[in-house]
Write a protein that holds these residues in place. Structure first.
Motif, PDB file in Angstrom:
ATOM      1  N   GLU A 240      45.976   0.360  36.783  1.00 30.42           N
ATOM      2  CA  GLU A 240      45.261   1.472  36.152  1.00 30.42           C
ATOM      3  C   GLU A 240      45.201   1.290  34.640  1.00 30.42           C
ATOM      4  OE1 GLU A 240      44.658   4.827  37.634  1.00 30.42           O
ATOM      5  OE2 GLU A 240      46.043   4.886  39.327  1.00 30.42           O
ATOM      6  N   VAL A 241      44.130   1.811  34.035  1.00 29.35           N
ATOM      7  CA  VAL A 241      44.046   1.902  32.576  1.00 29.35           C
ATOM      8  C   VAL A 241      43.846   3.377  32.257  1.00 29.35           C
ATOM      9  CG1 VAL A 241      42.785   1.202  30.506  1.00 29.35           C
ATOM     10  CG2 VAL A 241      42.946  -0.363  32.459  1.00 29.35           C
ATOM     11  N   LEU A 242      44.869   4.026  31.741  1.00 26.64           N
ATOM     12  CA  LEU A 242      44.778   5.464  31.476  1.00 26.64           C
ATOM     13  C   LEU A 242      44.605   5.672  29.984  1.00 26.64           C
ATOM     14  CD1 LEU A 242      47.826   6.534  33.689  1.00 26.64           C
ATOM     15  CD2 LEU A 242      45.427   6.682  34.318  1.00 26.64           C
ATOM     16  N   ARG A 243      43.496   6.344  29.598  1.00 23.55           N
ATOM     17  CA  ARG A 243      43.209   6.544  28.174  1.00 23.55           C
ATOM     18  C   ARG A 243      43.758   7.888  27.719  1.00 23.55           C
ATOM     19  NH1 ARG A 243      37.502   3.680  27.360  1.00 23.55           N
ATOM     20  NH2 ARG A 243      37.802   2.091  28.969  1.00 23.55           N
ATOM     21  N   ASN A 244      44.662   7.851  26.789  1.00 22.25           N
ATOM     22  CA  ASN A 244      45.344   9.046  26.271  1.00 22.25           C
ATOM     23  C   ASN A 244      45.574  10.102  27.358  1.00 22.25           C
ATOM     24  OD1 ASN A 244      46.669  10.691  24.549  1.00 22.25           O
ATOM     25  ND2 ASN A 244      44.873  11.338  23.385  1.00 22.25           N
ATOM     26  N   PRO A 245      46.289   9.726  28.420  1.00 19.01           N
ATOM     27  CA  PRO A 245      46.459  10.661  29.538  1.00 19.01           C
ATOM     28  C   PRO A 245      47.456  11.771  29.210  1.00 19.01           C
ATOM     29  CG  PRO A 245      47.776   8.700  29.889  1.00 19.01           C
ATOM     30  CD  PRO A 245      47.000   8.456  28.616  1.00 19.01           C
ATOM     31  N   SER A 246      47.332  12.900  29.917  1.00 20.26           N
ATOM     32  CA  SER A 246      48.357  13.947  29.810  1.00 20.26           C
ATOM     33  C   SER A 246      49.583  13.458  30.589  1.00 20.26           C
ATOM     34  CB  SER A 246      47.846  15.248  30.417  1.00 20.26           C
ATOM     35  OG  SER A 246      47.673  15.062  31.811  1.00 20.26           O
ATOM     36  N   ASN A 247      50.723  14.130  30.383  1.00 20.81           N
ATOM     37  CA  ASN A 247      51.928  13.737  31.131  1.00 20.81           C
ATOM     38  C   ASN A 247      51.688  13.889  32.628  1.00 20.81           C
ATOM     39  OD1 ASN A 247      53.067  13.327  28.681  1.00 20.81           O
ATOM     40  ND2 ASN A 247      54.495  15.037  28.778  1.00 20.81           N
ATOM     41  N   ALA A 248      50.956  14.945  33.007  1.00 19.29           N
ATOM     42  CA  ALA A 248      50.714  15.180  34.439  1.00 19.29           C
ATOM     43  C   ALA A 248      49.856  14.052  35.019  1.00 19.29           C
ATOM     44  CB  ALA A 248      50.030  16.522  34.634  1.00 19.29           C
ATOM     45  N   GLU A 249      48.884  13.576  34.239  1.00 18.71           N
ATOM     46  CA  GLU A 249      48.034  12.470  34.730  1.00 18.71           C
ATOM     47  C   GLU A 249      48.860  11.199  34.905  1.00 18.71           C
ATOM     48  OE1 GLU A 249      43.706  13.781  32.853  1.00 18.71           O
ATOM     49  OE2 GLU A 249      45.135  12.720  31.590  1.00 18.71           O
ATOM     50  N   VAL A 250      49.755  10.945  33.949  1.00 20.77           N
ATOM     51  CA  VAL A 250      50.615   9.763  34.063  1.00 20.77           C
ATOM     52  C   VAL A 250      51.491   9.894  35.313  1.00 20.77           C
ATOM     53  CG1 VAL A 250      52.500   8.461  32.999  1.00 20.77           C
ATOM     54  CG2 VAL A 250      50.662   9.329  31.591  1.00 20.77           C
ATOM     55  N   ALA A 251      52.090  11.074  35.493  1.00 15.79           N
ATOM     56  CA  ALA A 251      52.983  11.276  36.644  1.00 15.79           C
ATOM     57  C   ALA A 251      52.225  11.044  37.942  1.00 15.79           C
ATOM     58  CB  ALA A 251      53.567  12.680  36.607  1.00 15.79           C
ATOM     59  N   ALA A 252      50.989  11.548  38.013  1.00 16.73           N
ATOM     60  CA  ALA A 252      50.205  11.388  39.254  1.00 16.73           C
ATOM     61  C   ALA A 252      49.895   9.910  39.477  1.00 16.73           C
ATOM     62  CB  ALA A 252      48.926  12.203  39.162  1.00 16.73           C
ATOM     63  N   ALA A 253      49.523   9.199  38.401  1.00 17.44           N
ATOM     64  CA  ALA A 253      49.166   7.778  38.553  1.00 17.44           C
ATOM     65  C   ALA A 253      50.376   6.941  38.959  1.00 17.44           C
ATOM     66  CB  ALA A 253      48.577   7.260  37.245  1.00 17.44           C
ATOM     67  N   LEU A 254      51.555   7.312  38.461  1.00 19.45           N
ATOM     68  CA  LEU A 254      52.765   6.533  38.748  1.00 19.45           C
ATOM     69  C   LEU A 254      53.403   6.933  40.074  1.00 19.45           C
ATOM     70  CD1 LEU A 254      52.385   5.866  35.740  1.00 19.45           C
ATOM     71  CD2 LEU A 254      54.826   6.165  35.430  1.00 19.45           C
ATOM     72  N   GLY A 255      52.975   8.104  40.593  1.00 17.71           N
ATOM     73  CA  GLY A 255      53.594   8.599  41.833  1.00 17.71           C
ATOM     74  C   GLY A 255      54.999   9.131  41.600  1.00 17.71           C
ATOM     75  N   LEU A 256      55.210   9.776  40.424  1.00 16.86           N
ATOM     76  CA  LEU A 256      56.539  10.344  40.148  1.00 16.86           C
ATOM     77  C   LEU A 256      56.735  11.625  40.945  1.00 16.86           C
ATOM     78  CD1 LEU A 256      56.890  10.195  36.253  1.00 16.86           C
ATOM     79  CD2 LEU A 256      57.809   8.614  37.938  1.00 16.86           C
ATOM     80  N   GLY A 257      57.959  11.888  41.343  1.00 19.59           N
ATOM     81  CA  GLY A 257      58.293  13.159  41.991  1.00 19.59           C
ATOM     82  C   GLY A 257      57.710  13.281  43.384  1.00 19.59           C
ATOM     83  N   ALA A 258      57.945  14.466  43.989  1.00 13.60           N
ATOM     84  CA  ALA A 258      57.511  14.697  45.373  1.00 13.60           C
ATOM     85  C   ALA A 258      55.995  14.703  45.455  1.00 13.60           C
ATOM     86  CB  ALA A 258      58.054  16.035  45.841  1.00 13.60           C
ATOM     87  N   ARG A 259      55.475  14.238  46.600  1.00  9.47           N
ATOM     88  CA  ARG A 259      54.022  14.252  46.781  1.00  9.47           C
ATOM     89  C   ARG A 259      53.649  15.281  47.835  1.00  9.47           C
ATOM     90  NH1 ARG A 259      52.402   7.934  46.825  1.00  9.47           N
ATOM     91  NH2 ARG A 259      54.086   7.220  45.483  1.00  9.47           N
ATOM     92  N   GLY A 260      52.375  15.609  47.877  1.00 10.53           N
ATOM     93  CA  GLY A 260      51.884  16.528  48.906  1.00 10.53           C
ATOM     94  C   GLY A 260      52.107  17.980  48.523  1.00 10.53           C
ATOM     95  N   ALA A 261      51.525  18.866  49.334  1.00 15.73           N
ATOM     96  CA  ALA A 261      51.603  20.304  49.049  1.00 15.73           C
ATOM     97  C   ALA A 261      53.029  20.800  49.262  1.00 15.73           C
ATOM     98  CB  ALA A 261      50.644  21.040  49.965  1.00 15.73           C
TER      99      ALA A 261
END
Ligand SMILES: Cc1cc2nc3c(=O)[nH]c(=O)nc-3n(C[C@H](O)[C@H](O)[C@H](O)COP(=O)(O)OP(=O)(O)OC[C@H]3O[C@@H](n4cnc5c(N)ncnc54)[C@H](O)[C@@H]3O)c2cc1C
Length: 554
Positions: free
Chosen positions: A206-227
């Motif tokens: 991925e190439v993330l341009r000035n992402p928010s922390n939440a965008e970085v977390a989603a791209a990296l798959g940090l923390g629990a996933r799913g609803a």
């Protein structure tokens, strides 16, 4: 014929149990859970960006771990016979940020990741070997900067934000400074990224341009996933030592437990470079490593850990508590443990905000130390956190001044630290001193210090000022739903005055319970708490027993 990737690269030494070789009996246990697969040079076992990957043991041959496979082809390590592959992301469920490519053909044992998780839980001997190796590998990868890459200017607040977010979440990364590093400049040009769209985060395809922390977390798959589940027994808000302890005890004692954390699990403790007074670690442990181990433990017992997830409001609804999140989501729990800790206070200096993140800091970790290596720094504060920061920074900075407002360091700092500072020739302690002005164009260059005893002001060269002058609690989000003391810290148990206990229908609130039955407060956010990791952990674990008691009465 071209040489295989990693030709001639030696296997790394087995440092701190990071790269052990498994014995025949151990491999047989793994083989029973998976399958043996023949390999040939160039086979890809998993790729950067894969959502998840399996666990592999090398029976024969060798496998290279590669960053930027097919482009950068940086060899991070090569593992041969009877070593196993993978690192912490296998357990946390984060996305793969390196690839595994067979260098010398042979055979591997492949164990599905779900079976590995069961093995870690049930097979104490192998589970310990694997977990210890994964934790040690993560530390080695962080030190080597062998994961994601952040390209951005040292003068950019977003660069600082992203570096801090990755560092606090223990994600290995390398920072390429756009102002100093020609490679960084060449890379953004090659990617045709205009300066206005930096900083960028590169990795996992991925190439993330000035992402928010939440965008970085989603791209990296940090923390629990799913609803999130519609309703759980226990929601813990805040993932510092207190919240993590509550998550470990809640999940291990059978409660359906969910912990939400605004920035990174670990809390303030993660900004401590070395906690020396935590039970069981005679040579000290870094706050972030302690947090990493605790998060892994909570996850192992089945707690759902969500990050970044900031609670913004709480209300009672149909016999349970509903917590709104900053991203518009919500979580519901039958009981709530508030473990949101406290935030560091600022100092009253003109233009302070202009320098925050680019010269003024509220934490002293390896990230900040790297940014001011060889430079003069100032630490402000008379408590243990200031003393520890001064000790730590003095090993990296060109010079280190520790400023306290009073005349006696021993009044607010533990004796061991006062002694260590007295023996450290690299720290100059200045008493009756406070910063009254900061100077510098793009970044901090100087600090003016007033000596209240002498009535004089002196300007010192300073590239960084570290502020540790007390804290105020993170309780605004509760919107007055629970009783607080005059400083905003949550009142609990016997500290609650009679006028706040109405909701308890004549009964005394439980120990650690707030004025709202079913809401508990633990750690630094609690009125009268001792601001220490051990007491936060103690309160977090005790609160779980009280949650059981409250659930039984609902
Ligand atoms: C530099 C430094 C060095 C220290 N050294 C030591 C030491 O050597 N020994 C020692 O015993 N103690 C030490 N301490 C103190 C110790 O770290 C704290 O007492 C301890 O971390 C308190 O734990 P806590 O879980 O209560 O709160 P915190 O660690 O403050 O964690 C609270 C968490 O809640 C999160 N949060 C806040 N608001 C929200 C919200 N609305 N929604 C979701 N999440 C939220 C925060 O992001 C944070 O992660 C040190 C502290 C610092 C800063």
């Amino acid at each position: 014929m071209s040489e295989p990737l990693g030709a001639g690269v030696e296997e790394p030494e087995d440092r701190h149990g990071a790269f052990p070789r498994l014995g025949e009996d151990q491999r047989a246990r793994l083989r029973a859970l998976g399958e043996a697969i023949a390999t040939k040079p160039g086979d890809v076992l998993w790729s950067e960006g894969d959502d998840s990957y399996d666990f592999f043991v090398v029976e024969s041959g060798a496998v290279a771990i590669v960053r930027g496979y097919g482009s950068e082809n940086l060899i991070v390590a090569v593992h041969g016979t009877h070593r196993f592959l993978g690192e912490l992301s296998l357990m946390t469920g984060a996305r793969a940020y390196l690839s595994a490519v067979v260098r010398d053909g042979g055979e591997v044992i492949r164990v599905p990741v779900a079976a590995l998780r069961e093995l870690v839980r049930d097979d104490e001997e192998l589970g310990n070997i694997i977990l210890r190796a994964f934790i040690a590998r993560r530390a080695i990868l962080i030190e080597a900067g062998a994961g994601y890459r952040i390209i951005g200017s040292r003068y950019s607040r977003d660069t600082q934000r992203l570096r801090e977010f990755l560092a606090r979440n223990r994600v290995p990364y390398q920072w390429l400074d756009l102002d100093e590093d020609e490679e960084a400049d060449a890379l953004v040009r090659a990617l045709a990224i205009p300066p206005a769209e930096t900083p960028v985060v590169l990795g996992a395809g991925e190439v993330l341009r000035n992402p928010s922390n939440a965008e970085v977390a989603a791209a990296l798959g940090l923390g629990a996933r799913g609803a999130p589940p519609p309703l759980c027994d226990l929601v813990i808000v805040g993932g510092g030592p207190a919240g993590l302890a509550a998550a470990v005890y809640g999940a291990s004692e059978g409660l359906d437990t969910q912990a939400i954390e605004a920035v990174a699990f670990g809390g303030q403790a993660s900004s401590s470079s070395r906690i020396e007074n935590y039970l069981g670690f005679p040579s000290g442990i870094s706050g972030s490593e302690l947090a990493e181990r605790a998060a892994l433990q909570a996850d192992k017992f089945g707690a759902r850990l969500v990050v970044p997830a900031e609670a913004t409001a709480l209300r009672r609804e149909d016999g349970h508590f509903a917590i709104d999140l900053a991203d518009g989501g919500r979580v519901n729990g039958r009981c709530v443990i508030v473990a949101t800790g406290a935030r560091y206070r600022r100092i009253d200096v003109p233009e302070l905000e202009r320098f925050e993140g680019v010269g003024v800091y509220y934490a002293a970790t390896a990230t900040e130390a790297q940014g001011c290596s060889g430079d003069p720094v100032v630490v402000v504060g008379g408590g243990n956190s200031a003393g520890q920061a001064a000790m730590f920074l003095s090993a990296h900075a060109g010079s280190c001044r520790l400023l306290i407002r009073g005349g006696d360091l021993g009044k607010s700092m533990s004796h061991y630290l006062v002694d260590e500072l007295a023996r450290n020739p690299r720290v100059e302690v200045m008493t009756n001193a406070e910063v009254v002005a900061l100077g510098g164009e793009h970044a901090l260059e100087s600090a003016v210090v007033r000596d209240s005893g002498q009535g004089t002001e002196t300007e010192f060269e300073a590239r960084a000022v570290f502020v540790f002058v007390g804290a105020s609690p993170h309780t605004d989000w509760l919107g007055g739903e629970v009783a607080v003391d005059e400083h905003g810290f949550l009142l609990t148990g016997r500290d609650l005055q009679a006028e706040f206990t109405g909701a308890h229908a004549g009964e005394r609130p439980l120990f650690l319970e707030t004025s709202a039955p079913g809401i508990f407060a633990v750690g630094d956010v609690r009125s009268g708490s001792i601001k220490r990791v051990a007491s936060a952990v103690g309160e977090g674990s005790m609160a779980v027993a009280l949650v059981h008691q409250r659930l039984a009465s609902i």
